[in-house]
Design a protein around this motif. Structure first.
Motif, PDB file in Angstrom:
ATOM      1  N   CYS A  97     -11.409  -2.742  -0.138  1.00 37.76           N
ATOM      2  CA  CYS A  97     -10.050  -2.593   0.380  1.00 37.76           C
ATOM      3  C   CYS A  97      -9.280  -3.922   0.404  1.00 37.76           C
ATOM      4  O   CYS A  97      -8.174  -3.985   0.918  1.00 37.76           O
ATOM      5  CB  CYS A  97     -10.046  -1.907   1.743  1.00 37.76           C
ATOM      6  SG  CYS A  97     -10.842  -2.838   3.014  1.00 37.76           S
ATOM      7  N   HIS A 111     -12.250   5.756  -0.831  1.00 42.92           N
ATOM      8  CA  HIS A 111     -13.068   4.941  -1.733  1.00 42.92           C
ATOM      9  C   HIS A 111     -14.038   5.834  -2.508  1.00 42.92           C
ATOM     10  O   HIS A 111     -14.138   5.755  -3.723  1.00 42.92           O
ATOM     11  CB  HIS A 111     -13.839   3.912  -0.897  1.00 42.92           C
ATOM     12  CG  HIS A 111     -14.679   2.965  -1.700  1.00 42.92           C
ATOM     13  ND1 HIS A 111     -15.430   1.967  -1.134  1.00 42.92           N
ATOM     14  CD2 HIS A 111     -14.884   2.869  -3.020  1.00 42.92           C
ATOM     15  CE1 HIS A 111     -16.050   1.297  -2.080  1.00 42.92           C
ATOM     16  NE2 HIS A 111     -15.739   1.820  -3.241  1.00 42.92           N
ATOM     17  N   GLU A 149     -10.653   5.759   5.108  1.00 46.05           N
ATOM     18  CA  GLU A 149     -10.554   4.847   3.955  1.00 46.05           C
ATOM     19  C   GLU A 149     -11.828   4.888   3.119  1.00 46.05           C
ATOM     20  O   GLU A 149     -11.791   4.806   1.899  1.00 46.05           O
ATOM     21  CB  GLU A 149     -10.251   3.430   4.426  1.00 46.05           C
ATOM     22  CG  GLU A 149      -8.950   3.315   5.186  1.00 46.05           C
ATOM     23  CD  GLU A 149      -7.796   4.038   4.510  1.00 46.05           C
ATOM     24  OE1 GLU A 149      -7.588   3.815   3.297  1.00 46.05           O
ATOM     25  OE2 GLU A 149      -7.107   4.834   5.173  1.00 46.05           O
ATOM     26  N   GLN A 150     -12.947   5.036   3.813  1.00 46.22           N
ATOM     27  CA  GLN A 150     -14.225   5.158   3.118  1.00 46.22           C
ATOM     28  C   GLN A 150     -14.204   6.394   2.207  1.00 46.22           C
ATOM     29  O   GLN A 150     -14.666   6.355   1.070  1.00 46.22           O
ATOM     30  CB  GLN A 150     -15.343   5.290   4.168  1.00 46.22           C
ATOM     31  CG  GLN A 150     -16.745   5.358   3.588  1.00 46.22           C
ATOM     32  CD  GLN A 150     -17.159   4.041   2.950  1.00 46.22           C
ATOM     33  OE1 GLN A 150     -17.133   3.007   3.603  1.00 46.22           O
ATOM     34  NE2 GLN A 150     -17.503   4.077   1.672  1.00 46.22           N
ATOM     35  N   GLY A 161      -4.777  -2.360  -0.793  1.00 51.08           N
ATOM     36  CA  GLY A 161      -5.045  -2.848   0.546  1.00 51.08           C
ATOM     37  C   GLY A 161      -3.740  -3.069   1.299  1.00 51.08           C
ATOM     38  O   GLY A 161      -2.906  -3.869   0.885  1.00 51.08           O
ATOM     39  N   TYR A 172      -7.781   1.409   1.835  1.00 53.35           N
ATOM     40  CA  TYR A 172      -8.428   1.234   0.542  1.00 53.35           C
ATOM     41  C   TYR A 172      -7.410   1.387  -0.587  1.00 53.35           C
ATOM     42  O   TYR A 172      -6.736   2.393  -0.693  1.00 53.35           O
ATOM     43  CB  TYR A 172      -9.559   2.254   0.388  1.00 53.35           C
ATOM     44  CG  TYR A 172     -10.184   2.216  -0.969  1.00 53.35           C
ATOM     45  CD1 TYR A 172     -11.038   1.174  -1.327  1.00 53.35           C
ATOM     46  CD2 TYR A 172      -9.894   3.190  -1.912  1.00 53.35           C
ATOM     47  CE1 TYR A 172     -11.590   1.115  -2.599  1.00 53.35           C
ATOM     48  CE2 TYR A 172     -10.456   3.144  -3.173  1.00 53.35           C
ATOM     49  CZ  TYR A 172     -11.287   2.098  -3.510  1.00 53.35           C
ATOM     50  OH  TYR A 172     -11.833   2.048  -4.760  1.00 53.35           O
ATOM     51  N   ARG A 173      -7.296   0.465  -1.418  1.00 49.65           N
ATOM     52  CA  ARG A 173      -6.571   0.424  -2.675  1.00 49.65           C
ATOM     53  C   ARG A 173      -5.283   1.227  -2.749  1.00 49.65           C
ATOM     54  O   ARG A 173      -5.327   2.409  -3.010  1.00 49.65           O
ATOM     55  CB  ARG A 173      -7.510   0.852  -3.799  1.00 49.65           C
ATOM     56  CG  ARG A 173      -7.467  -0.174  -4.913  1.00 49.65           C
ATOM     57  CD  ARG A 173      -8.173   0.299  -6.106  1.00 49.65           C
ATOM     58  NE  ARG A 173      -9.514  -0.274  -6.160  1.00 49.65           N
ATOM     59  CZ  ARG A 173     -10.425   0.082  -7.077  1.00 49.65           C
ATOM     60  NH1 ARG A 173     -10.144   1.010  -7.959  1.00 49.65           N
ATOM     61  NH2 ARG A 173     -11.584  -0.495  -7.099  1.00 49.65           N
TER      62      ARG A 173
END
Ligand code: ADP
Ligand code: MG
Length: 260
Positions: free
Chosen positions: A44, A252, A248-249, A213, A210-211
């Protein structure tokens, strides 16, 4: 007055096949003496942000100001500790710690005193003449931290410094770091993907998405130290932050599935 200010910072890595938007429009300020944790799952942009402040990475847009000066390159006022034990294998523990001071041209007797104090503080006295290969991971990371402290930079940038350590060593070094922070009032930016670690250490936790960030949550933590990881407030915050990090995980993971 902000001591560190990050203004509209973006970073896109250009690959040969695609570009990766690592950071997008980050705005973040730290006051002098703050202990801020950057929290988020892997990918992230935590390291990208830390390395940008360190001056190792040039941003694609935006700027970083430290103590009134724009960051363009690494500088002695910003010390860094990495996850891997970045110490020199061919130097003894004492020489590793002295290294930064020798570069600065500090007088030899002053170096000796300072190194002795740090060896004492970090429980490395018996190891002063050993080489890194003869030390455990925890001891090597102590050397890396001692070397950072030797330089005595007002800003300490730490990228998952305790990530590879066993739980007991990790807690010991967290306590050492808190003690040093409370005595020296350095400004610390500490990257971790452990919610519990961030809650144990920081006076503020910045949760990243995440992406790309971005900043998802700016959470002030005003529990006094030492903190009790089994306490009610600790666990309530842990649950709350856990939900944010899990979202966020999941992003991902689904990104990785798409790439298969
Ligand atoms: P974190 O430290 O939170 O795990 P990083 O800052 O290392 O995340 O990486 C953020 C994103 O940028 C990731 O998707 C990573 O693959 C990408 N990235 C990091 N460094 C580079 C680089 N030098 N070139 C291309 N992509 C990079
Ligand atoms: Mg990282």
């Amino acid at each position: 007055m902000d001591y560190i200010s990050i203004n509209n910072l973006s970073k896109t890595f250009q690959g040969s096949e695609r570009s990766v938007p690592a950071l997008l429009d980050i705005n973040l300020s730290l006051s002098r003496g703050e202990f801020v944790c950057l929290l988020g799952p892997s990918g992230c942009g935590k390291s990208t942000l830390l390395n940008s402040i360190a001056g190792f990475i040039q941003p694609s847009a935006g700027e970083i100001i430290v103590d009134g000066k724009p960051v363009r390159e690494p500088g002695p006022e910003r010390g860094v500790v990495f996850q891997e034990y970045a110490i020199f294998p061919w130097m003894t523990v004492a020489r590793n710690i002295a290294f930064g001071l020798e570069i600065k041209g500090t007088p030899a007797n002053e170096i000796r005193d300072r190194v002795d104090t740090l060896l004492e503080t970090l429980g490395l006295k018996e190891f002063r003449d050993r080489y890194p290969k003869d030390l455990s991971g925890g001891m090597r990371q102590r050397v890396a931290i001692a070397r950072l402290l030797a330089i005595d930079s007002p800003v300490m940038l730490m990228d998952e410094p305790f990530g590879a350590l066993d739980a007991l060593t990790r807690r010991t070094l967290q306590d050492e770091l808190l003690r040093i922070w409370q005595e020296s009032r350095k400004t610390i930016l500490f990257v971790t993907h452990s919610i519990e670690e961030s809650l144990y250490l920081a006076n503020r936790i910045v949760v990243m998405t995440y992406r790309p960030g971005t900043i998802k949550r700016n959470q002030v933590v005003d529990m006094p130290h030492p903190r009790d990881p089994s306490g009610a407030e600790f666990n309530e915050l842990k649950r709350e932050l856990g939900l944010l990090v899990m979202e966020e995980q999941e992003r991902h993971t689904s990104d990785e599935m798409k790439a298969l």
